[in-house]
Design a protein around this motif. Structure first.
Motif, PDB file in Angstrom:
ATOM      1  N   ASN A 228       1.001  -0.914  -0.248  1.00 57.37           N
ATOM      2  CA  ASN A 228       0.245   0.265   0.168  1.00 57.37           C
ATOM      3  C   ASN A 228       1.403   1.296  -0.224  1.00 57.37           C
ATOM      4  O   ASN A 228       1.283   1.885   1.290  1.00 57.37           O
ATOM      5  CB  ASN A 228      -0.897   0.163   1.410  1.00 57.37           C
ATOM      6  N   GLY A 229       1.752   2.192  -1.482  1.00 59.23           N
ATOM      7  CA  GLY A 229       2.525   2.708  -1.072  1.00 59.23           C
ATOM      8  C   GLY A 229       1.846   4.068  -0.856  1.00 59.23           C
ATOM      9  O   GLY A 229       1.842   4.575   0.133  1.00 59.23           O
ATOM     10  N   PRO A 230       0.687   4.492  -1.738  1.00 64.64           N
ATOM     11  CA  PRO A 230       0.035   5.742  -1.243  1.00 64.64           C
ATOM     12  C   PRO A 230      -0.752   6.312   0.331  1.00 64.64           C
ATOM     13  O   PRO A 230       0.189   6.748   0.977  1.00 64.64           O
ATOM     14  CB  PRO A 230      -1.609   5.437  -2.053  1.00 64.64           C
ATOM     15  N   TRP A 231      -0.435   5.061   1.096  1.00 62.61           N
ATOM     16  CA  TRP A 231      -0.870   4.898   2.482  1.00 62.61           C
ATOM     17  C   TRP A 231       0.783   5.340   2.944  1.00 62.61           C
ATOM     18  O   TRP A 231       0.840   6.306   4.018  1.00 62.61           O
ATOM     19  CB  TRP A 231      -0.748   3.897   3.158  1.00 62.61           C
ATOM     20  N   LEU A 232       1.323   4.097   2.580  1.00 63.94           N
ATOM     21  CA  LEU A 232       3.078   5.063   3.020  1.00 63.94           C
ATOM     22  C   LEU A 232       3.508   6.459   3.145  1.00 63.94           C
ATOM     23  O   LEU A 232       4.193   7.165   3.750  1.00 63.94           O
ATOM     24  CB  LEU A 232       4.244   3.951   2.782  1.00 63.94           C
ATOM     25  N   SER A 233       3.317   6.137   1.874  1.00 66.34           N
ATOM     26  CA  SER A 233       3.487   7.893   0.888  1.00 66.34           C
ATOM     27  C   SER A 233       3.278   8.995   2.386  1.00 66.34           C
ATOM     28  O   SER A 233       3.447  10.371   2.426  1.00 66.34           O
ATOM     29  CB  SER A 233       2.988   7.728  -0.037  1.00 66.34           C
ATOM     30  N   ASP A 234       1.712   8.871   2.645  1.00 64.86           N
ATOM     31  CA  ASP A 234       1.051   9.914   2.999  1.00 64.86           C
ATOM     32  C   ASP A 234       1.219  10.248   4.940  1.00 64.86           C
ATOM     33  O   ASP A 234       1.321  11.168   5.083  1.00 64.86           O
ATOM     34  CB  ASP A 234      -0.484   9.702   3.610  1.00 64.86           C
ATOM     35  N   LYS A 235       2.611   9.242   5.309  1.00 64.39           N
ATOM     36  CA  LYS A 235       3.391   9.464   6.667  1.00 64.39           C
ATOM     37  C   LYS A 235       4.580   9.753   5.956  1.00 64.39           C
ATOM     38  O   LYS A 235       5.269  10.195   7.282  1.00 64.39           O
ATOM     39  CB  LYS A 235       3.607   7.988   6.734  1.00 64.39           C
ATOM     40  N   ARG A 236       5.156  10.357   5.522  1.00 61.87           N
ATOM     41  CA  ARG A 236       6.775  10.195   4.359  1.00 61.87           C
ATOM     42  C   ARG A 236       6.751  11.880   5.438  1.00 61.87           C
ATOM     43  O   ARG A 236       7.753  12.198   6.331  1.00 61.87           O
ATOM     44  CB  ARG A 236       6.863  10.487   3.533  1.00 61.87           C
TER      45      ARG A 236
ATOM     46  N   PHE B  95       9.947   3.221   8.589  1.00 61.43           N
ATOM     47  CA  PHE B  95       9.654   3.832   7.824  1.00 61.43           C
ATOM     48  C   PHE B  95      11.106   3.859   6.377  1.00 61.43           C
ATOM     49  O   PHE B  95      10.077   3.401   5.367  1.00 61.43           O
ATOM     50  CB  PHE B  95       9.353   5.138   8.140  1.00 61.43           C
ATOM     51  N   ILE B  96      11.637   3.593   6.897  1.00 58.37           N
ATOM     52  CA  ILE B  96      12.981   3.808   6.023  1.00 58.37           C
ATOM     53  C   ILE B  96      13.490   2.038   5.641  1.00 58.37           C
ATOM     54  O   ILE B  96      13.447   2.252   4.584  1.00 58.37           O
ATOM     55  CB  ILE B  96      14.744   3.642   7.429  1.00 58.37           C
ATOM     56  N   ALA B  97      12.800   0.821   6.214  1.00 60.64           N
ATOM     57  CA  ALA B  97      13.081   0.239   5.442  1.00 60.64           C
ATOM     58  C   ALA B  97      11.645   0.053   4.667  1.00 60.64           C
ATOM     59  O   ALA B  97      11.763  -0.405   3.566  1.00 60.64           O
ATOM     60  CB  ALA B  97      12.710  -1.249   6.552  1.00 60.64           C
ATOM     61  N   SER B  98      10.462   0.485   4.721  1.00 56.27           N
ATOM     62  CA  SER B  98       9.210   0.352   4.234  1.00 56.27           C
ATOM     63  C   SER B  98       9.283   1.333   3.421  1.00 56.27           C
ATOM     64  O   SER B  98       8.960   1.482   2.307  1.00 56.27           O
ATOM     65  CB  SER B  98       7.838   0.772   4.952  1.00 56.27           C
ATOM     66  N   SER B  99      10.614   2.306   2.427  1.00 52.45           N
ATOM     67  CA  SER B  99      10.711   3.570   2.120  1.00 52.45           C
ATOM     68  C   SER B  99      11.030   2.439   0.790  1.00 52.45           C
ATOM     69  O   SER B  99      10.670   3.291  -0.437  1.00 52.45           O
ATOM     70  CB  SER B  99      11.462   4.162   1.931  1.00 52.45           C
ATOM     71  N   PHE B 100      11.544   1.730   0.423  1.00 51.96           N
ATOM     72  CA  PHE B 100      11.774   0.583  -0.415  1.00 51.96           C
ATOM     73  C   PHE B 100      10.852   0.390  -1.253  1.00 51.96           C
ATOM     74  O   PHE B 100      10.724   0.032  -3.001  1.00 51.96           O
ATOM     75  CB  PHE B 100      12.769  -0.075   0.104  1.00 51.96           C
ATOM     76  N   PHE B 101       9.458  -0.061  -0.699  1.00 52.52           N
ATOM     77  CA  PHE B 101       8.563   0.238  -0.869  1.00 52.52           C
ATOM     78  C   PHE B 101       7.701   0.926  -2.302  1.00 52.52           C
ATOM     79  O   PHE B 101       6.247   0.917  -2.408  1.00 52.52           O
ATOM     80  CB  PHE B 101       7.817  -0.471  -0.178  1.00 52.52           C
TER      81      PHE B 101
ATOM     82  N   TRP C 295      20.460  -3.013   4.505  1.00 54.01           N
ATOM     83  CA  TRP C 295      20.026  -4.971   4.362  1.00 54.01           C
ATOM     84  C   TRP C 295      18.604  -5.263   3.480  1.00 54.01           C
ATOM     85  O   TRP C 295      18.483  -6.131   2.858  1.00 54.01           O
ATOM     86  CB  TRP C 295      19.726  -5.553   6.074  1.00 54.01           C
ATOM     87  N   VAL C 296      17.555  -4.472   3.819  1.00 52.26           N
ATOM     88  CA  VAL C 296      16.442  -4.337   2.918  1.00 52.26           C
ATOM     89  C   VAL C 296      16.149  -4.324   1.576  1.00 52.26           C
ATOM     90  O   VAL C 296      15.731  -5.350   0.394  1.00 52.26           O
ATOM     91  CB  VAL C 296      15.315  -3.416   3.529  1.00 52.26           C
ATOM     92  N   GLY C 297      17.124  -3.429   1.402  1.00 57.87           N
ATOM     93  CA  GLY C 297      17.817  -2.799  -0.455  1.00 57.87           C
ATOM     94  C   GLY C 297      18.606  -4.196  -0.979  1.00 57.87           C
ATOM     95  O   GLY C 297      18.307  -4.704  -1.706  1.00 57.87           O
ATOM     96  N   GLU C 298      19.346  -5.188  -0.137  1.00 56.15           N
ATOM     97  CA  GLU C 298      20.137  -5.664  -0.504  1.00 56.15           C
ATOM     98  C   GLU C 298      18.695  -6.965  -0.613  1.00 56.15           C
ATOM     99  O   GLU C 298      18.394  -7.964  -1.629  1.00 56.15           O
ATOM    100  CB  GLU C 298      21.072  -6.303   0.466  1.00 56.15           C
TER     101      GLU C 298
END
Length: 536
Positions: free
Chosen positions: A467-475, A489-495, A521-524
């Motif tokens: 759910n990208g829109p929801w995450l974007s709203d929290k940025r 959030f740092i980890a979830s930003s990859f999504f 780590w998440v990026g990898e």
């Protein structure tokens, strides 16, 4: 012995707590043990700088115990939790050597037995059942007529730091290690001089150390006793002797440790009363003649434990599955949920067995659990863990039915989800069901709770659901996020795809060393597998 490695292995394989949902960072510890080891060695070398730049944090919350009881518990920042365990393990052998030997068969809780290969640090044979069994053996010896039983009121939260520190010094532990441990404990208690965080292995080792002096005094006074954590059983020749020993214990603990006995659990019993009571607890019920009760008692005695790191893991799993097949798990489950209050241990045993069911039996088990969710309130975290593990194996109709039940709890602000811990476990179940009802439930829990525990789990859940829109709203809220929310959030930003990449470029100069490691780590993981999800 490499205690840093052992601390990382113990947490990454067996978890950092027996109360809260396992941290996502545990998976990082498992994947990158050498990187984490270098980090905690650096923390040791530059301890004061780390304390200033990356302060010790924890989430403190009220956790249900049974149906109406509560206790305070703390979830420590994963990196500091690992560091605290590392420091405690460094002096653990001296602490264990100072305790009453296992051969005396008096103290049965958290006896040190480090297995470098498996990451386990305690002797599995020294446990609550061994404690009860030995106590019954003493009682049946014919040497005693009365038993005194008590436990310490609010034990972990009442431990005074200076008394703990004195005990550590008495064990001739390394002074620098003691200093670091005490500084961390002080920070975790908000500069108060008492309290150990409940739930982690470092606290268990330290709490055992505090009671060592009392154990030794009981031995000097020739008082025969058994102990498991703060639960004591003493044996006496007469009622007068029993009260004399009880008075001595209450006075010693208050004067020397500042600890009091829990009134509701302090008992003086005859030997026959004690034997009957303890055997009933061990068997989970009083002896009954009907076959159903006997089968249930036999089921409770079944050892449902599966070690995925064992060399014979696959064979062990199949053997355990066959053993469980010999029981009618569904009937036991249905009989138990009909009660107004389920038996805690039996309820957990049933849930463990449900994890080995499949097909129609698993569907029926989910239907029964969903229909009786309020009766299962006392073991709600265990229910959510099994549901999270198995929900994608049940039929679509049953999935929808169960998620609807959970969604209704959120909508009506049910008391079941009023505690942060229960709400966090529920969020992890919603993360397994990609549908609008899950988005709505997660959003409501996030908006309702200011809790770092709940909100960080919501961020991970929405990332897993894509759910990208929801995450974007929290940025825009990132600058005000707690330590837990920042990492999530740092980890979830990859999504967030390109939006996330651009944000990372501009924001990463604000990241701590640990946050940078989490991001890398998440990026990898995503580069290796574009469908990778957070292990929640």
């Amino acid at each position: 012995m490499d205690f840093a490695k052992i601390a990382i292995d113990n947490i990454s394989k067996w978890g950092d707590t027996d109360i809260f949902p396992f941290s996502v960072e545990n998976a990082l510890f498992y994947d990158k043990p050498d990187l984490v080891r270098n980090l905690i060695i650096d923390m040791e070398r530059n301890f004061d700088a780390w304390m200033a730049d990356y302060p010790v944090k924890c989430v403190k919350t009220c956790v249900p115990v049974g149906y109406t009881g509560y206790r305070w518990a703390s979830s420590i920042d994963p990196l500091w939790n690992c560091f605290l365990l590392y420091q405690t393990l460094k002096i653990s052998e001296k602490l264990e050597k100072n305790r009453i030997p296992i051969s005396k068969q008096s103290v049965f809780s958290y006896r040190l037995k480090i297995d470098e290969e498996s990451g386990k640090i305690f002797d599995p044979d020294q446990n609550w059942r061994a404690f009860c069994t030995k106590a019954v053996e003493y009682a049946e010896s014919g040497k005693y007529r009365f038993v005194v039983r008590f436990d310490i009121s609010d034990f972990y939260n009442r431990i005074y730091h200076h008394r703990l520190e004195n005990n550590l010094i008495r064990c001739k532990a390394d002074g620098n290690v003691i200093h670091r441990i005490m500084k961390i404990l002080q920070a975790l208690s908000d500069d108060a001089s008492y309290g150990l965080p409940v739930g982690g292995n470092a606290s268990r080792i330290l709490a055992e150390t505090l009671l060592t002096s009392f154990d030794q005094m009981l031995a000097i006074k020739r008082i025969v006793f058994c102990r498991y954590v703060d639960d004591y059983i003493l044996f006496a020749d007469s009622r007068e002797d029993a009260f004399k020993k009880l008075n001595y214990c209450a006075k010693y603990l208050l004067q020397n440790q500042g600890l009091g006995l829990q009134k509701s659990k302090t008992q003086v019993m005859t030997i026959s009363e004690f034997i009957s009571q303890t055997k009933n607890v061990l068997e989970s019920m009083e002896e009954e003649s009907d076959e159903i009760s006997k089968k249930r008692a036999e089921f409770l005695r079944l050892h449902i434990h599966y070690d995925p790191y064992s060399a014979t893991a696959e064979e062990d799993y199949e053997k355990l599955k066959e053993n469980i097949k010999s029981f009618d798990v569904l009937s036991i489950l249905k009989n138990e949920v009909r009660k107004s209050r389920i038996h805690h241990a039996l309820g957990k045993q049933i849930l463990n067995a449900v994890s080995f069911l499949d097909g129609r039996k698993l569907d029926l088990a989910f239907s029964v659990i969903g229909a009786n969710i309020e009766n299962l309130y006392a073991i709600f975290p265990s229910v959510m863990q099994i549901v999270r593990k198995k929900i994608q194996e049940v039929s679509p109709d049953i999935q929808k039915e169960f998620i609807s039940t959970l969604f209704d709890l959120v909508e009506k602000d049910s008391y079941i989800l009023q505690t942060e811990n229960n709400a966090s476990y529920a969020v992890r179940v919603f993360a397994k069901y990609n549908d609008e009802v899950s988005y709505q439930a997660i959003d409501k829990l996030y908006s309702r709770e200011a809790s770092s525990l709940v909100r960080s789990n919501c961020l991970y859940a929405m990332a897993n659901l894509g759910n990208g829109p929801w995450l974007s709203d929290k940025r825009p809220d990132f600058p005000s996020f707690s330590t837990w929310e920042r990492r999530a959030f740092i980890a979830s930003s990859f999504f967030l795809n390109d939006e996330g990449k651009h944000w990372q470029i501009h924001a990463k100069k604000q990241f701590s060393k640990f946050e940078t490691i989490v991001m890398d780590w998440v990026g990898e993981k995503i580069r290796e597998n574009k469908d990778w999800k957070f292990p929640i």
